[in-house]
Design a protein around this motif. Structure first.
Motif, mmCIF file in Angstrom:
data_model
loop_
_atom_site.group_PDB
_atom_site.id
_atom_site.type_symbol
_atom_site.label_atom_id
_atom_site.label_comp_id
_atom_site.label_asym_id
_atom_site.label_seq_id
_atom_site.Cartn_x
_atom_site.Cartn_y
_atom_site.Cartn_z
ATOM 1 N N LEU A 65 -57.208 -2.290 82.361
ATOM 2 C CA LEU A 65 -57.707 -3.377 83.198
ATOM 3 C C LEU A 65 -58.777 -4.189 82.477
ATOM 4 O O LEU A 65 -58.800 -5.419 82.562
ATOM 5 C CB LEU A 65 -58.265 -2.831 84.511
ATOM 6 C CG LEU A 65 -57.248 -2.251 85.500
ATOM 7 C CD1 LEU A 65 -57.952 -1.765 86.753
ATOM 8 C CD2 LEU A 65 -56.186 -3.286 85.856
ATOM 9 N N SER A 66 -59.656 -3.503 81.780
ATOM 10 C CA SER A 66 -60.702 -4.210 81.034
ATOM 11 C C SER A 66 -60.102 -5.046 79.914
ATOM 12 O O SER A 66 -60.531 -6.189 79.662
ATOM 13 C CB SER A 66 -61.705 -3.210 80.454
ATOM 14 O OG SER A 66 -62.363 -2.500 81.480
ATOM 15 N N CYS A 68 -57.073 -6.321 79.878
ATOM 16 C CA CYS A 68 -56.384 -7.440 80.514
ATOM 17 C C CYS A 68 -57.375 -8.546 80.889
ATOM 18 O O CYS A 68 -57.132 -9.735 80.641
ATOM 19 C CB CYS A 68 -55.633 -6.948 81.742
ATOM 20 S SG CYS A 68 -54.477 -8.144 82.424
ATOM 21 N N THR A 69 -58.480 -8.171 81.493
ATOM 22 C CA THR A 69 -59.494 -9.147 81.893
ATOM 23 C C THR A 69 -60.037 -9.904 80.686
ATOM 24 O O THR A 69 -60.222 -11.128 80.726
ATOM 25 C CB THR A 69 -60.645 -8.455 82.632
ATOM 26 O OG1 THR A 69 -60.127 -7.793 83.803
ATOM 27 C CG2 THR A 69 -61.706 -9.441 83.053
ATOM 28 N N GLU A 70 -60.302 -9.185 79.598
ATOM 29 C CA GLU A 70 -60.833 -9.827 78.394
ATOM 30 C C GLU A 70 -59.810 -10.741 77.740
ATOM 31 O O GLU A 70 -60.143 -11.841 77.283
ATOM 32 C CB GLU A 70 -61.305 -8.759 77.396
ATOM 33 C CG GLU A 70 -62.585 -8.058 77.794
ATOM 34 C CD GLU A 70 -63.737 -9.042 77.950
ATOM 35 O OE1 GLU A 70 -63.926 -9.890 77.041
ATOM 36 O OE2 GLU A 70 -64.441 -8.976 78.965
ATOM 37 N N ARG A 72 -57.484 -12.391 79.128
ATOM 38 C CA ARG A 72 -57.314 -13.615 79.906
ATOM 39 C C ARG A 72 -58.428 -14.629 79.659
ATOM 40 O O ARG A 72 -58.323 -15.783 80.055
ATOM 41 C CB ARG A 72 -57.226 -13.278 81.402
ATOM 42 C CG ARG A 72 -55.875 -12.725 81.785
ATOM 43 C CD ARG A 72 -54.785 -13.784 81.635
ATOM 44 N NE ARG A 72 -53.453 -13.235 81.847
ATOM 45 C CZ ARG A 72 -52.586 -12.986 80.887
ATOM 46 N NH1 ARG A 72 -52.907 -13.248 79.630
ATOM 47 N NH2 ARG A 72 -51.392 -12.498 81.153
ATOM 48 N N ARG A 73 -59.476 -14.223 78.979
ATOM 49 C CA ARG A 73 -60.541 -15.168 78.636
ATOM 50 C C ARG A 73 -60.113 -16.094 77.493
ATOM 51 O O ARG A 73 -60.692 -17.176 77.320
ATOM 52 C CB ARG A 73 -61.824 -14.428 78.235
ATOM 53 C CG ARG A 73 -62.424 -13.584 79.350
ATOM 54 C CD ARG A 73 -63.690 -12.894 78.875
ATOM 55 N NE ARG A 73 -64.192 -11.935 79.834
ATOM 56 C CZ ARG A 73 -64.963 -12.227 80.877
ATOM 57 N NH1 ARG A 73 -65.338 -13.481 81.068
ATOM 58 N NH2 ARG A 73 -65.362 -11.283 81.703
ATOM 59 N N GLN A 76 -53.057 -16.636 77.481
ATOM 60 C CA GLN A 76 -52.161 -16.483 78.620
ATOM 61 C C GLN A 76 -50.893 -15.730 78.221
ATOM 62 O O GLN A 76 -49.858 -15.862 78.870
ATOM 63 C CB GLN A 76 -51.796 -17.862 79.189
ATOM 64 C CG GLN A 76 -52.966 -18.591 79.808
ATOM 65 C CD GLN A 76 -53.569 -17.829 80.974
ATOM 66 O OE1 GLN A 76 -52.845 -17.315 81.811
ATOM 67 N NE2 GLN A 76 -54.896 -17.748 81.024
ATOM 68 N N VAL A 93 -55.107 -4.536 92.000
ATOM 69 C CA VAL A 93 -56.194 -4.642 91.021
ATOM 70 C C VAL A 93 -55.636 -5.047 89.670
ATOM 71 O O VAL A 93 -56.197 -5.887 88.966
ATOM 72 C CB VAL A 93 -56.970 -3.309 90.923
ATOM 73 C CG1 VAL A 93 -57.912 -3.341 89.732
ATOM 74 C CG2 VAL A 93 -57.757 -3.062 92.202
ATOM 75 N N GLU A 96 -54.646 -8.749 89.809
ATOM 76 C CA GLU A 96 -55.814 -9.617 89.906
ATOM 77 C C GLU A 96 -56.572 -9.695 88.586
ATOM 78 O O GLU A 96 -57.296 -10.651 88.338
ATOM 79 C CB GLU A 96 -56.741 -9.116 91.017
ATOM 80 C CG GLU A 96 -56.199 -9.411 92.418
ATOM 81 C CD GLU A 96 -57.072 -8.820 93.505
ATOM 82 O OE1 GLU A 96 -58.097 -8.203 93.166
ATOM 83 O OE2 GLU A 96 -56.726 -8.978 94.686
ATOM 84 N N SER A 97 -56.410 -8.696 87.737
ATOM 85 C CA SER A 97 -57.080 -8.734 86.443
ATOM 86 C C SER A 97 -56.387 -9.688 85.480
ATOM 87 O O SER A 97 -56.899 -9.963 84.403
ATOM 88 C CB SER A 97 -57.119 -7.328 85.821
ATOM 89 O OG SER A 97 -55.817 -6.925 85.439
ATOM 90 N N GLY A 98 -55.218 -10.197 85.892
ATOM 91 C CA GLY A 98 -54.504 -11.158 85.048
ATOM 92 C C GLY A 98 -53.167 -10.673 84.558
ATOM 93 O O GLY A 98 -52.477 -11.388 83.822
#
Length: 228
Positions: A65-66, A68-70, A72-73, A76, A93, A96-98
Motif C-alpha cells: 500500500l505504501s 502504491c501511494t508513493e 502514484r505521486r 500512472q 484500502v 483508494e491507494s491508487g
C-alpha cells in the motif's frame, strides 16, 4: 507498443509465487522483472518505470500500500495488487491507494495474465527506444500522460492526439482529423485542425521542450513521430 512487448515488474517476496507468475507472463510474451523487497522495488520504480506492476501487499522493507501511494505521486502505471487478505475493507484500502485492480490469493496465474492484458490494452503505451519519453493513453479518464504527468488537454485535443499516438508515423489528412475531433460533425474547417494541433504542440513541448513530435505533411495533414 504491442502489449505482448510490455515490461512487467513483479514485486513479491514469495519466490514460488513470483516464479510461477514469471513463467506464465513470459509464456504470454511479456518481459518480466522481479523484486522481493518493497523498498528496493520503490527505488527501482523511481529510476525506471515498467508498463505494469504486480504488487504484493505484505512485503519486507515497505508494504504494498505504501509503495502504491508513493508510485502514484509520479506515475500512472497500472498496478494490480496481490494479497491473501480478502476482506472488503482491504480491497477498498488497496484501490483508494491508487491500485487499478486487486487479486486475492490463491489465484490462477492465467487470471492474473488475463487481467494484466486488459490493463495494458486499456492504458496503451507508446515509448521511444531507450525509454526516454513515454506516452500513456488513458481512454477511461480521457487523459494522455507524458512520463507519468498528464497533459492539460481539451476533449477534442485528447481525441486528436490519442488517434495520432495510436498510429505513429501514419499521415492523417485534415479531413480524417476533423472526423476524429468532432463527433457531432459541426460546421468546421481545416483551420480548426491547425489550431488544435498548434495547441497540442505547445502542451507536448512544455513536457518535452527539446523534441518535436507532431509534424506537418505539406498539402496533406499531420503525423505523430516518437521523439528521438
Amino acid at each position: 507498443m504491442e502489449t505482448t512487448n510490455a515490461r512487467i515488474l513483479i514485486v513479491e517476496d514469495d519466490l514460488k509465487i513470483a516464479a510461477l507468475l514469471r513463467d506464465y507472463l513470459l509464456a504470454a510474451g511479456y518481459r518480466v522483472e522481479h523484486e522481493a523487497n518493497g523498498k528496493l522495488a520503490l527505488d527501482k520504480l523511481r529510476q525506471e518505470q515498467p508498463d505494469l506492476i504486480l504488487l504484493d501487499l505484505m512485503l519486507p522493507g515497505l508494504d504494498g500500500l505504501s509503495i502504491c501511494t508513493e508510485v502514484r505521486r509520479f506515475s500512472q502505471v497500472p498496478i494490480i495488487m496481490l494479497t491473501a487478505k480478502v476482506e472488503e475493507v482491504d480491497r477498498l484500502v488497496g484501490l483508494e491507494s491508487g491500485a487499478d485492480d486487486y487479486v486475492c490469493k490463491p489465484f490462477s496465474p492465467r487470471e492474473v495474465v488475463a487481467r494484466a492484458r486488459v490493463h495494458l490494452r486499456r492504458t496503451m503505451t507508446t515509448q521511444q527506444p531507450g525509454g526516454q519519453a513515454r506516452f500513456f493513453i488513458d481512454r477511461e479518464q480521457l487523459r494522455i500522460l507524458v512520463d507519468g504527468i498528464a497533459l492539460s488537454l481539451t476533449p477534442v485535443e485528447f481525441r486528436l492526439l490519442a488517434e495520432l499516438i495510436s498510429h505513429p508515423e501514419r499521415v492523417f489528412s485534415r479531413q480524417q482529423l476533423l472526423d476524429f475531433a468532432h463527433e457531432d460533425q459541426r460546421d468546421i474547417n481545416d483551420r480548426t485542425v491547425d489550431s488544435h494541433i498548434k495547441n497540442i504542440r505547445k502542451k507536448i513541448q512544455s513536457r518535452l521542450p527539446d523534441h518535436e513530435c507532431l509534424h506537418s505533411v505539406y498539402g496533406v495533414g499531420y503525423r505523430f513521430e516518437l521523439p528521438h
